[in-house]
Design a protein around this motif. Structure first.
Motif, PDB file in Angstrom:
ATOM      1  N   ARG A 624       1.028  -1.247  -0.100  1.00 48.32           N
ATOM      2  CA  ARG A 624       0.057   0.154   0.055  1.00 48.32           C
ATOM      3  C   ARG A 624       0.914   1.285   0.081  1.00 48.32           C
ATOM      4  O   ARG A 624       0.436   2.188  -0.835  1.00 48.32           O
ATOM      5  N   ALA A 625       1.754   1.178   0.849  1.00 48.84           N
ATOM      6  CA  ALA A 625       2.901   2.328   0.747  1.00 48.84           C
ATOM      7  C   ALA A 625       3.477   2.729  -0.476  1.00 48.84           C
ATOM      8  O   ALA A 625       3.487   3.770  -1.015  1.00 48.84           O
ATOM      9  N   LEU A 626       3.926   1.673  -1.105  1.00 52.27           N
ATOM     10  CA  LEU A 626       4.566   1.746  -2.410  1.00 52.27           C
ATOM     11  C   LEU A 626       3.689   2.415  -3.616  1.00 52.27           C
ATOM     12  O   LEU A 626       4.017   3.108  -4.370  1.00 52.27           O
ATOM     13  N   ILE A 627       2.421   1.705  -3.389  1.00 54.78           N
ATOM     14  CA  ILE A 627       1.564   2.347  -4.308  1.00 54.78           C
ATOM     15  C   ILE A 627       1.287   3.755  -4.304  1.00 54.78           C
ATOM     16  O   ILE A 627       1.394   4.350  -5.216  1.00 54.78           O
ATOM     17  N   VAL A 628       1.076   4.212  -3.015  1.00 56.22           N
ATOM     18  CA  VAL A 628       0.743   5.525  -2.797  1.00 56.22           C
ATOM     19  C   VAL A 628       1.997   6.459  -3.074  1.00 56.22           C
ATOM     20  O   VAL A 628       2.026   7.473  -3.602  1.00 56.22           O
ATOM     21  N   GLN A 629       3.154   5.955  -2.656  1.00 55.93           N
ATOM     22  CA  GLN A 629       4.207   6.751  -2.939  1.00 55.93           C
ATOM     23  C   GLN A 629       4.762   6.697  -4.491  1.00 55.93           C
ATOM     24  O   GLN A 629       5.134   7.864  -4.735  1.00 55.93           O
ATOM     25  N   SER A 630       4.409   6.012  -5.275  1.00 54.37           N
ATOM     26  CA  SER A 630       4.589   5.908  -6.695  1.00 54.37           C
ATOM     27  C   SER A 630       3.607   6.806  -7.166  1.00 54.37           C
ATOM     28  O   SER A 630       3.770   7.299  -8.506  1.00 54.37           O
ATOM     29  N   ALA A 631       2.368   7.227  -6.749  1.00 55.23           N
ATOM     30  CA  ALA A 631       1.428   7.805  -7.507  1.00 55.23           C
ATOM     31  C   ALA A 631       1.846   9.495  -7.703  1.00 55.23           C
ATOM     32  O   ALA A 631       2.607   9.972  -6.649  1.00 55.23           O
ATOM     33  N   ARG A 632       1.527  10.189  -8.596  1.00 56.57           N
ATOM     34  CA  ARG A 632       1.962  11.505  -8.783  1.00 56.57           C
ATOM     35  C   ARG A 632       0.905  12.114  -9.770  1.00 56.57           C
ATOM     36  O   ARG A 632      -0.199  11.530 -10.313  1.00 56.57           O
ATOM     37  N   TRP A 633       0.496  13.481  -9.440  1.00 55.94           N
ATOM     38  CA  TRP A 633      -0.362  14.265 -10.086  1.00 55.94           C
ATOM     39  C   TRP A 633      -0.119  14.347 -11.467  1.00 55.94           C
ATOM     40  O   TRP A 633       1.224  14.689 -12.080  1.00 55.94           O
ATOM     41  N   PRO A 634      -1.023  14.416 -12.478  1.00 54.32           N
ATOM     42  CA  PRO A 634      -0.733  14.615 -13.934  1.00 54.32           C
ATOM     43  C   PRO A 634      -0.434  16.143 -14.148  1.00 54.32           C
ATOM     44  O   PRO A 634      -0.442  16.950 -13.263  1.00 54.32           O
ATOM     45  N   GLU A 635       0.163  16.748 -15.055  1.00 53.25           N
ATOM     46  CA  GLU A 635       0.574  17.584 -15.586  1.00 53.25           C
ATOM     47  C   GLU A 635      -0.422  18.863 -15.284  1.00 53.25           C
ATOM     48  O   GLU A 635      -0.150  20.032 -14.855  1.00 53.25           O
ATOM     49  N   TRP A 636      -1.654  18.349 -15.478  1.00 56.58           N
ATOM     50  CA  TRP A 636      -2.776  19.754 -15.612  1.00 56.58           C
ATOM     51  C   TRP A 636      -2.829  20.244 -13.943  1.00 56.58           C
ATOM     52  O   TRP A 636      -3.192  21.296 -13.713  1.00 56.58           O
ATOM     53  N   ARG A 649      -8.845  16.358  -3.415  1.00 57.23           N
ATOM     54  CA  ARG A 649     -10.192  15.973  -3.184  1.00 57.23           C
ATOM     55  C   ARG A 649     -10.475  15.085  -4.405  1.00 57.23           C
ATOM     56  O   ARG A 649     -11.253  14.065  -4.047  1.00 57.23           O
ATOM     57  N   GLN A 650     -10.227  15.207  -5.657  1.00 52.93           N
ATOM     58  CA  GLN A 650     -10.823  14.482  -6.618  1.00 52.93           C
ATOM     59  C   GLN A 650      -9.842  13.387  -7.067  1.00 52.93           C
ATOM     60  O   GLN A 650     -10.336  12.220  -7.453  1.00 52.93           O
ATOM     61  N   ILE A 651      -8.618  13.333  -7.141  1.00 54.15           N
ATOM     62  CA  ILE A 651      -7.591  12.466  -7.576  1.00 54.15           C
ATOM     63  C   ILE A 651      -6.755  12.072  -6.361  1.00 54.15           C
ATOM     64  O   ILE A 651      -5.908  11.168  -6.758  1.00 54.15           O
ATOM     65  N   GLY A 652      -6.787  12.495  -5.334  1.00 49.09           N
ATOM     66  CA  GLY A 652      -5.916  11.951  -3.982  1.00 49.09           C
ATOM     67  C   GLY A 652      -4.391  12.562  -4.376  1.00 49.09           C
ATOM     68  O   GLY A 652      -4.171  13.413  -4.728  1.00 49.09           O
ATOM     69  N   TYR A 653      -3.585  11.362  -4.217  1.00 55.61           N
ATOM     70  CA  TYR A 653      -2.261  11.600  -4.510  1.00 55.61           C
ATOM     71  C   TYR A 653      -1.977  11.118  -6.102  1.00 55.61           C
ATOM     72  O   TYR A 653      -0.488  11.464  -6.416  1.00 55.61           O
ATOM     73  N   GLY A 654      -2.872  10.774  -6.674  1.00 61.21           N
ATOM     74  CA  GLY A 654      -2.649  10.631  -8.074  1.00 61.21           C
ATOM     75  C   GLY A 654      -2.567   9.332  -8.773  1.00 61.21           C
ATOM     76  O   GLY A 654      -3.410   8.638  -8.455  1.00 61.21           O
ATOM     77  N   ILE A 655      -1.777   9.262  -9.871  1.00 59.82           N
ATOM     78  CA  ILE A 655      -1.948   7.971 -10.754  1.00 59.82           C
ATOM     79  C   ILE A 655      -0.618   7.238 -10.107  1.00 59.82           C
ATOM     80  O   ILE A 655       0.426   7.692 -10.478  1.00 59.82           O
TER      81      ILE A 655
END
Length: 865
Positions: A624-636, A649-655
């Motif tokens: 779970r930690a690695l999945i969240v750590q890997s997440a990034r917000w997209p460019e927009w 609120r809409q996409i959390g920590y990202g993709i």
């Protein structure tokens, strides 16, 4: 990434210190209303006394009336107290002769008193009026309300909306929560060892306390059984029955340390008596309704794939799909199905195939676990995992009314002991409640606490055209009301659905993987933006939900007012499709014809399965930690004119990114805790990352992205609010300040640890994106520490770093004051050079090895351990 992530594995984080945490002290501030009450003892005390006398008189009359009507007499009565939300500790009510049933918002507490004269409360009020010892806290008790006059505090909003329409003769199916702690809601505090006290004497005192602790646990178990019997007896007077019993008892999965939940069937007359008069009830709600996005059928061009899926390795991870069944002999799935363990939980229906119309549901979900992006058309390859089929939804994607989610989940987790990853693409249709955790979500938290498992849960979907009750508006209604996309996703009616608010599940929202433009029609979202239907956060008690997002498709609209909402295959994810059909003609095996968070969640389950395959001996907390750590917000989301709280609120920590999950790159290095790490309340464990001189001397131009993610789990109590009371122990993390050396950090975080005179205390803290507390980070009105997954990130100049970067995990007491209580956690820390051509992996990795060599030499020369 230029080189493969496999060449740059994660390296272990090194723990350098452990000790008693240096926690801030001080008394909570009091609300001005409390100070006014204290200054007017006579007026406040007399008013409370008058209300208490009136409540006692009403209770006496009610008992007489119940006796006349042949109803069972009540051994306790419920009352509601409004207290100072800033300073009043609910456990103080034990001294008032009142048991805490549940905590609510704004200082309201539901209590129960077995003393129908309210003797101890009356004594406290008298002492307060006379300014005597033992009455001071009465100033913090603002109001007393007879429990019969406040049913809205225990009814769900939906049930409260039509409470006046409940028919005495109608039979209702209802979910209830019953508190079962009794007046002794906590263990007594363990003895403290006195100065100069010998070990034998202290050991004897602690043994006596330990024996009493064991007895108290037994008493709580006995009380839970007693209240089950009392509830069953109460509803049997109205020919009601408990629907969720297994072998005549509430199953363990529906129990928590403070309460149990069950589904009952009862007449309207009995329901009213239960709500108004059963003293230990704190939650009454109707069973969740289920609704998937209803979309026009828009099949892809039918093609028969020639790809061959081969079985996974026999020791490959298992992913249990809790859904509508699976077409197990589907050519794109059958090699991966653990068919021997397939099971249906549908009463009277043991079929495990997926018969949902228009291509199935569970079949698509299972396919997305195996094929998260593109389904191969040719060639062959082994599956990444085994798929286990737990069918709980019927052909209409509904959960049968007599299937209680806590019972069902407990049985599934028990049956599939070999599985550690559970895909849960099922949610209720309404926004989750925020008063306290639902029975369904709390069961997920309890099962996660008990076992090393990860439940990956869909965030929930908005309906397309028509609302579901008053609480869940449709996409069409939001647009017709001139609420612009994506802002309408921040409305309360778009909040994540039950059980996505679970503290210990990983919740997944949806984003668009493509955009669409044609005459008169266009997609609502652009690429990588939140899907027009994806439910948003924040979650319960301001937790960040959903934590991550994946590609679940989007919707298109025309130019009408209000617009017509539909979908197009160019913006629908490609999914494996059930070929079953009503007319006997098999449908296509692959289709792009459905959208939803249901199909985003299994793509994250795919990543979890890859992690389980690569790191089979590590815990699900690390996955779970690695999945969240890997997440990034997209460019927009990084644009200067975007409100980043809305993004969160809409996409959390990202993709999430599978390569960052599994490894690194020349310009990035991640360090992880390996094996089980446990920590107790009031304890701090410190980790240190050695940073080479070459990295810190590269001047202003080198920017480093620092990311930290803490993942932990704790035991829940459902009758309490906020992480500090809901969780047995809660954690947070702290790290070095700008220019702070390790000695100063240790002295700041550890009690009885002094820094040497030449230590450098550092300057201000790094400007983290979220911050440890609300309004401490760049994004206001949110913090990283509200939940059990805590990520934060910042960009620093390399010269701002010292030779060591320290991170401390700190334990805090929740509801459990047992000194032996501990909780497990995983920690991930990464450094990444923003300039991708600047290699840092090898240098930082080598620095950790050199630090270990130095430590070994020190140990050999000094003899320290």
């Amino acid at each position: 990434m230029v080189e493969g992530y496999e060449m740059f594995p994660h390296i272990p984080l090194r723990q350098t210190a452990e000790g008693t945490a240096n926690l801030p002290g001080g008394q909570p501030s009091k609300n001005p209303r409390t100070d006014v009450n204290k200054s007017n003892r006579g007026e406040h005390g007399s008013r409370l006394k008058g209300v208490a006398d009136s409540i006692v008189a009403d209770w006496e009359k009610a008992q007489e009336q119940r006796q006349e009507e042949g109803k069972p007499l009540l051994e306790a009565r419920r009352l509601t107290l409004q207290t100072d939300p800033e300073s009043f500790e609910p456990d103080k009510l034990k001294a008032y002769g009142i048991e805490v049933i549940s905590e609510l918002e704004n200082g309201y507490i539901i209590g129960a008193s077995a003393d129908l004269e309210l003797t101890k409360l009356q004594e406290k009020i008298e002492k307060f009026i006379n300014d005597e010892r033992g009455g001071g806290n009465v100033a913090e008790v603002w109001e007393l309300i007879d429990g019969i006059k406040s049913p809205e505090f225990i009814l769900s909003p939906e049930l409260w909306d039509h409470w006046d329409k409940v028919n005495d003769e109608q039979i209702y199916t209802i979910d209830v929560g019953i508190a079962c702690l009794g007046p002794q809601s906590k263990l007594s505090d363990p003895p403290k060892r006195k100065q100069n006290e010998n070990q034998d004497k202290y050991a004897k005192k602690f043994k006596n306390w330990s024996d009493k602790r064991d007895i108290q646990y037994q008493e709580w178990d006995k009380l839970s059984l007693k209240r089950q019997d009392e509830l069953e007896e109460f509803i049997s007077n109205y020919n009601g029955k408990l629907l969720s019993l297994i072998e005549d008892r509430i199953p363990e999965s529906a129990k928590l340390p403070d309460s149990f939940s069950c589904r009952i069937q009862i007449s309207g007359k009995g329901l009213k008596d239960l709500v108004y008069n059963f003293p230990y009830i704190f939650d009454v709600s109707e069973p969740d309704q289920f609704a998937e996005l209803v979309q026009p059928q828009s099949l892809s061009d039918g093609e028969d794939p020639h790809f061959q899926l081969e079985p996974p390795d026999k020791n490959a991870p298992k992913v249990c799909v809790i859904d509508s069944g699976i077409q197990e002999r589907h050519p794109l799935l059958k090699a991966a199905i653990d068919s021997e363990n397939s099971r249906s939980w549908l009463p009277g229906n043991q079929q495990t195939d997926d018969y949902v119309k228009d291509g199935g549901h569970g079949t698509r979900v299972a396919g997305a676990v195996l094929y998260p992006r593109i389904i191969p058309r040719t060639g062959k390859q082994p599956a990444i995992c085994w798929i286990q089929n737990a069918r709980v939804l019927d052909d209409n994607r509904k959960l049968p009314e007599n299937l209680f989610p806590p019972n069902m989940l407990g049985e599934i987790v028990e049956l599939y002991k070999g599985a550690r990853i559970f895909n849960h693409s099922i949610t209720g249709s309404l926004p989750c409640r925020t008063r306290y955790m639902s029975a369904w979500a709390a069961t997920i938290d309890q099962l996660t606490w008990q076992r090393d498992i990860l439940l990956i849960v869909a965030a929930g979907n908005l309906p397309l055209d028509s609302r579901i009750g008053p609480a869940r508006l449709s996409v069409k209604e939001h647009l017709a009301a001139n609420r612009p996309y994506p802002d309408y996703l921040l409305e309360a009616s778009c909040r994540i659905a039950n059980p996505a608010q679970s503290f210990q599940a990983l919740t997944v929202g949806s984003i668009a993987h493509n955009s669409y433009q044609a005459p008169s029609y266009s997609s609502i979202a652009q690429k990588d933006m939140p899907s027009a239907f994806s439910c948003s956060g924040l979650g319960i008690w301001d937790t960040i939900k959903p934590e991550v997002v994946e590609y679940g498709g989007d919707l298109v609209k025309d130019e009408g007012v209000p617009p017509k909402i539909t979908c197009n295959k160019s913006i629908c994810p490609e999914l494996v499709r059930s070929t079953f059909s009503d007319d006997g003609h098999p449908g296509p095996a692959i289709a792009s014809d459905k959208v939803g968070t249901s199909y985003a969640a299994p793509k994250v389950s795919h990543i979890a399965a890859r992690l389980a395959s690569e790191l089979p001996d590590e815990s699900c907390l690390l996955y779970r930690a690695l999945i969240v750590q890997s997440a990034r917000w997209p460019e927009w989301a990084m644009a200067g004119n975007v409100e980043q709280l809305h993004v969160l609120r809409q996409i959390g920590y990202g993709i999430p990114n599978i390569e960052r999950c599994l490894g690194n790159a020349p310009n990035r290095i991640a360090m992880i805790t390996r094996g089980e790490r446990r920590i107790k309340a009031r304890q701090a464990q410190i980790y240190e990352v050695k940073l080479p001189n070459s990295l810190r001397s590269q001047g202003d131009e080198l920017e480093i992205l620092v990311e930290v993610t803490l993942s932990y789990k704790a035991q829940p109590r459902r009758t309490r609010r906020h992480r500090r009371k809901y969780l047995s122990t809660w954690l947070d993390w702290d790290c070095s300040k700008r220019g702070e050396d390790p000695e100063s950090f240790h002295a700041r975080l550890l009690k009885d640890r002094d820094a040497p005179e030449d230590a450098e205390p550092g300057e201000d803290i790094f400007k983290w994106t979220l911050g440890k507390q609300k309004n401490h980070g760049k994004i206001k009105d949110v913090s990283r520490g509200a939940g059990t997954i805590q990520k934060d990130w910042t960009v620093v100049k390399s010269f701002e770093l010292r030779e060591s970067f320290c991170i401390a995990v700190v334990g805090h007491q929740g509801w459990n004051n047992d000194p032996d209580a501990s909780v497990p956690y995983s920690l991930v820390v990464s450094f990444e050079a923003i300039q991708a051509n600047v290699p840092i992996y090898q240098e930082i990795s080598l620095a950790q090895v050199q630090m270990e060599v130095v430590d070994r030499v020190e140990i050999q020369s000094t003899g320290r351990i």
